[in-house]
Design a protein around this motif. Structure first.
Motif, PDB file in Angstrom:
ATOM      1  N   PRO A  13       0.824  -1.218   0.000  1.00 39.26           N
ATOM      2  CA  PRO A  13       0.000   0.000   0.000  1.00 39.26           C
ATOM      3  C   PRO A  13       0.853   1.260   0.000  1.00 39.26           C
ATOM      4  CG  PRO A  13      -0.051  -1.082   2.139  1.00 39.26           C
ATOM      5  CD  PRO A  13       0.603  -2.037   1.199  1.00 39.26           C
ATOM      6  N   ALA A  14       0.443   2.235  -0.775  1.00 33.81           N
ATOM      7  CA  ALA A  14       1.152   3.498  -0.841  1.00 33.81           C
ATOM      8  C   ALA A  14       0.491   4.554   0.022  1.00 33.81           C
ATOM      9  CB  ALA A  14       1.219   3.988  -2.287  1.00 33.81           C
ATOM     10  N   GLU A  15      -0.741   4.320   0.436  1.00 32.78           N
ATOM     11  CA  GLU A  15      -1.487   5.285   1.227  1.00 32.78           C
ATOM     12  C   GLU A  15      -1.644   4.773   2.656  1.00 32.78           C
ATOM     13  OE1 GLU A  15      -2.669   8.267   0.465  1.00 32.78           O
ATOM     14  OE2 GLU A  15      -1.941   8.215  -1.606  1.00 32.78           O
ATOM     15  N   VAL A 185       3.664  -0.092   5.237  1.00 36.00           N
ATOM     16  CA  VAL A 185       5.051   0.380   5.239  1.00 36.00           C
ATOM     17  C   VAL A 185       5.158   1.504   4.230  1.00 36.00           C
ATOM     18  CG1 VAL A 185       7.457  -0.235   4.845  1.00 36.00           C
ATOM     19  CG2 VAL A 185       5.921  -1.867   5.967  1.00 36.00           C
ATOM     20  N   LEU A 186       5.457   2.704   4.702  1.00 32.64           N
ATOM     21  CA  LEU A 186       5.462   3.901   3.862  1.00 32.64           C
ATOM     22  C   LEU A 186       6.865   4.492   3.836  1.00 32.64           C
ATOM     23  CD1 LEU A 186       2.237   5.498   5.369  1.00 32.64           C
ATOM     24  CD2 LEU A 186       2.386   3.964   3.391  1.00 32.64           C
ATOM     25  N   THR A 187       7.526   4.387   2.690  1.00 33.49           N
ATOM     26  CA  THR A 187       8.841   5.004   2.548  1.00 33.49           C
ATOM     27  C   THR A 187       8.709   6.362   1.870  1.00 33.49           C
ATOM     28  OG1 THR A 187       9.255   3.935   0.404  1.00 33.49           O
ATOM     29  CG2 THR A 187       9.940   2.738   2.389  1.00 33.49           C
ATOM     30  N   ARG A 188       9.781   7.169   1.986  1.00 38.15           N
ATOM     31  CA  ARG A 188       9.727   8.555   1.511  1.00 38.15           C
ATOM     32  C   ARG A 188       8.504   9.262   2.097  1.00 38.15           C
ATOM     33  NH1 ARG A 188      13.168   5.104  -1.569  1.00 38.15           N
ATOM     34  NH2 ARG A 188      14.777   6.431  -2.467  1.00 38.15           N
ATOM     35  N   CYS A 189       8.248   8.984   3.359  1.00 37.45           N
ATOM     36  CA  CYS A 189       7.077   9.518   4.033  1.00 37.45           C
ATOM     37  C   CYS A 189       7.475   9.904   5.452  1.00 37.45           C
ATOM     38  CB  CYS A 189       5.953   8.483   4.054  1.00 37.45           C
ATOM     39  SG  CYS A 189       4.433   9.060   4.829  1.00 37.45           S
ATOM     40  N   ALA A 190       7.525  11.203   5.725  1.00 33.93           N
ATOM     41  CA  ALA A 190       7.961  11.707   7.023  1.00 33.93           C
ATOM     42  C   ALA A 190       6.776  11.978   7.931  1.00 33.93           C
ATOM     43  CB  ALA A 190       8.774  12.985   6.842  1.00 33.93           C
ATOM     44  N   ALA A 208       6.344  11.908  -0.614  1.00 35.22           N
ATOM     45  CA  ALA A 208       7.144  12.576  -1.642  1.00 35.22           C
ATOM     46  C   ALA A 208       6.320  13.574  -2.449  1.00 35.22           C
ATOM     47  CB  ALA A 208       7.764  11.535  -2.575  1.00 35.22           C
ATOM     48  N   ASP A 209       4.998  13.393  -2.493  1.00 36.08           N
ATOM     49  CA  ASP A 209       4.156  14.324  -3.243  1.00 36.08           C
ATOM     50  C   ASP A 209       3.879  15.614  -2.474  1.00 36.08           C
ATOM     51  OD1 ASP A 209       2.437  13.451  -1.267  1.00 36.08           O
ATOM     52  OD2 ASP A 209       0.999  12.502  -2.636  1.00 36.08           O
TER      53      ASP A 209
END
Length: 538
Positions: A13-15, A185-190, A208-209
Motif C-alpha cells: 500500500p502506498a497510502e 510500510v510507507l517510505t519517503r514519508c515523514a 514525496a508528493d
C-alpha cells in the motif's frame, strides 16, 4: 497461534490508513523489527520512513552479527551475553543473508597479553549456548592460510566465530514480513507532526508528493535512530528524557587483500580494534572508526583522517601496505549511542534503552542499540506495548524465519544454516539451469526461498527482460519496485544489492536512467553519481 504471514502482497500500500494501533517512526533495523513483531501480534501498524528503508545507519554497519568481543573489556557482560545468544537465532532464521564467519586475531606482544586474550575468548565461547558456531582456538600463523598475507612478525593467532549479515537486506526483510502481516510500510514519508492526546496520537504524514495526510494512532514508537531526540523535540512536542551521543563510524573498501574466507580482527595501538573482512568476492572491507559527530546527521561522510587511520592500522598487520589511493568505496553512518559519559567514543555502551510513557497516549522511545540485538529489542518493545494496547498475544519471532529464510521446501529438513544454503543453491540451479552460477548465487543470497516470486515461470534469460547492467535484468528491477519499495537506482545498487560496487559510472547511470524511465514514482533526475548521502566512491 499461527505466525504464518499472508500471501505476498503486491504492490504494497502506498497510502496510510486513517487510523491504526501503532505508528512506528523510523525505517531502520529497530523500527522495521518492531513493526514486524507488533504486526505479528495482531496489531494494526503503520511504519513511516522519511527516506528509504535502511538508508542511513542500518546500511552503514560493519555488517556483523556478533557478541562484541571488545565490549568484554568494558565489563558489558549482559550486552555480550544477549548478543551472543541472538547470533544463532538470527543465523537459523535467515541463512540466505547471514552466515558464520571465522575471525583471526594475530597476537601482538605489545598489545594485550596472551592470558587476557585467552580469558576473553573463553568467556566469549561460554557466555551463551552455541549449537552452530565452533569455539575458539589458537593457530600457528606460520602455517595457517590466514598467516600468508600478514607480516612475518605475527606468528601466533587466535580464531573465534561470529556471523556476517547483509544489513540493508535484513531491514527490508523485516519490513516485508511486517507488510505481509498487515502493516502499512510507507517510505519517503515523514512524520512531520504528532499531537498527543489522552487516548490517541494525531499524526501528520507527508510523502514525496508533499500532500499532508492525517493518521490517528493509539500509540507512537519513536525509532528514528540518530534523529530520535530531534524527532521527539521538534515533531512530537515532548521533552527529551535520554541523552544520545552521536558517533560516526566509517569504513573503506579496497581490492581484495587475501584469498581465504577468514576475516581479521586487528588490535590497534590506541586500544581500539578494526576488522578486515572478505567483501563481495573481489574486495576487502576495513572498519570501523569511532568519531564524535557534530554536523548534520544525514550528511556524515568519511574524512581524510579516518581514511588514513584505517589504512595505517591495516598496514601494521598486512605485508602489503594499504594506502588511501587503494580505496574504491567508503561509507559512514552515525550511531545513536546512549550517553554514559565515557570519554572515549569507542567505550560508549552499545546497549539500548526502551522508555515507555503512558501518562497520555502511549509513547515508546528507542534509544541506542546494535544490529545483532534488534530482534530482542523489538520483542521487548512489543512486550512493553502489549498491556496499554490490550493485546495478549505473546512472543513469536525467535522461531519465525524471515522472508526467504525457510528453505525446507527446496532442501527438506534444515541441518546447519551454512550447509543448508549451499544445498539450496544446488537446488536452485537444478530448477533454473538457465541462470549462470554467479547470478544464481547472488539471487539465492538476496531472496532465499522467495526467489520464485522473482523468477516464477521464467525459463530463459531472455524471459527476464533486458540486461540493464551486467547481471541485472528488468525482471529483478520490477520485483524490487513492486515488492521491496525500491524507488531509485541507489535503492537497488547500494541497499537491495551491492551491485553499485561492481559497476562503473556508466553502468550505474544506465540503471538510474532505466528507473526514471520505468518507475512513475522515481525521482525526476537520475540518482547522484556519489551514491547515497552516507556513502561515496573515490
Amino acid at each position: 497461534m499461527s505466525t504464518a504471514p499472508a500471501a505476498p502482497a503486491a504492490p504494497f500500500p502506498a497510502e496510510p490508513p486513517a487510523a491504526c494501533d501503532v505508528l512506528v517512526v523510523g525505517g531502520g533495523i529497530n523500527g522495521a523489527g518492531i513493526a514486524r513483531d507488533l504486526a505479528g501480534r495482531g496489531l494494526s501498524v503503520v511504519l513511516c520512513e522519511k527516506d528509504d528503508l535502511a538508508a542511513h545507519t542500518s546500511s552503514s554497519s560493519t555488517k556483523l552479527i556478533h557478541g562484541g568481543l571488545r565490549y568484554l573489556e568494558y565489563y558489558e557482560f549482559a550486552l555480550v551475553r544477549k548478543a551472543l545468544a541472538e547470533r544463532e537465532v538470527l543465523l537459523k532464521n535467515a541463512p540466505h543473508i547471514m552466515w558464520p564467519l571465522r575471525f583471526v586475531m594475530p597476537h601482538d606482544a605489545a598489545m594485550r597479553p596472551v592470558w587476557m586474550v585467552r580469558a576473553g575468548l573463553f568467556l566469549y565461547d561460554h557466555l551463551a549456548r552455541r549449537e552452530v558456531l565452533p569455539g575458539s582456538s589458537t593457530v600457528d600463523l606460520r602455517t595457517h592460510p590466514a598467516g600468508a598475507p600478514l607480516k612475518k612478525v605475527f606468528r601466533k593467532g587466535f580464531v573465534y566465530s561470529d556471523g556476517w549479515v547483509d544489513d540493508a537486506r535484513l531491514v527490508v526483510l523485516n519490513a516485508i514480513d511486517a507488510a505481509e502481516r498487515g502493516a502499512a510500510v510507507l517510505t519517503r514519508c515523514a512524520c512531520t507532526d504528532a499531537q498527543r492526546g489522552a487516548q490517541h496520537w494525531q499524526a501528520t504524514l507527508r510523502g514525496a508528493d508533499g500532500v499532508p495526510r492525517a493518521l490517528r494512532a493509539r500509540a507512537l514508537v519513536n525509532a528514528a535512530g540518530p534523529w530520535a531526540a530531534q524527532f521527539l523535540a521538534e515533531h512530537a512536542h515532548a521533552a527529551e528524557r535520554k541523552s544520545l551521543r552521536l558517533v560516526k563510524g566509517s569504513h573503506i573498501v579496497v581490492p581484495r587483500l587475501f584469498e581465504h574466507e577468514h576475516a581479521y580482527i586487528f588490535q590497534n595501538t590506541d586500544k581500539r580494534i578494526i576488522f578486515a573482512i572478505p567483501y563481495e568476492g573481489a574486495y576487502t572491507l576495513i572498519g570501523t572508526t569511532d568519531v564524535e559527530h557534530h554536523g548534520p546527521i544525514g550528511a556524515a561522510r568519511i574524512d581524510a583522517d579516518e581514511t588514513t587511520y584505517l589504512c595505517a592500522q591495516a598496514s601494521r598487520y598486512f605485508e602489503r601496505p594499504v594506502a588511501p589511493a587503494d580505496v574504491v568505496w567508503s561509507y559512514s553512518g552515525v550511531r545513536p549511542l546512549l550517553d554514559d559519559e565515557s570519554g572515549d567514543p569507542a567505550a560508549v555502551t552499545r546497549d539500548y534503552a526502551l522508555e515507555l510513557d503512558t501518562r497520555q497516549a502511549p509513547l515508546l522511545n528507542v534509544w541506542g542499540g546494535k544490529l545483532t540485538t534488534y530482534r530482542k529489542l523489538a520483542e521487548e518493545a512489543a512486550d512493553l506495548l502489549a498491556a496499554p494496547l490490550g493485546t495478549t498475544r505473546g512472543t513469536w519471532t525467535a522461531a519465525a524465519p524471515l522472508p526467504g529464510g525457510d528453505l525446507s521446501a527446496w532442501i527438506g529438513a534444515p541441518q546447519r544454516p551454512d550447509t543448508d544454503f549451499e544445498r539450496f543453491v544446488q537446488a536452485l540451479t537444478r530448477r533454473h539451469p538457465q541462470l549462470p552460477m554467479p547470478l544464481a548465487r547472488r539471487l539465492a543470497r538476496g531472496y532465499g526461498a522467495r526467489v520464485e516470486t522473482l523468477l516464477g515461470p521464467i525459463g530463459s534469460l531472455e524471459e527476464m527482460g533486458a540486461e540493464v547492467a551486467p547481471g541485472l535484468y528488468e525482471a529483478e528491477l520490477r520485483h524490487l519496485h513492486r515488492h521491496e519499495w525500491a524507488r531509485c537506482a541507489d535503492d537497488v545498487l547500494w541497499r537491495r544489492t551491492k551491485l553499485g560496487l561492481h559497476y562503473d559510472e556508466g553502468q550505474r547511470a544506465q540503471v538510474a536512467a532505466w528507473c526514471v524511465a520505468h518507475w512513475r514514482d522515481a525521482p525526476a533526475a537520475p540518482a547522484a553519481v556519489a551514491g547515497d548521502r552516507e556513502a561515496s566512491w573515490t
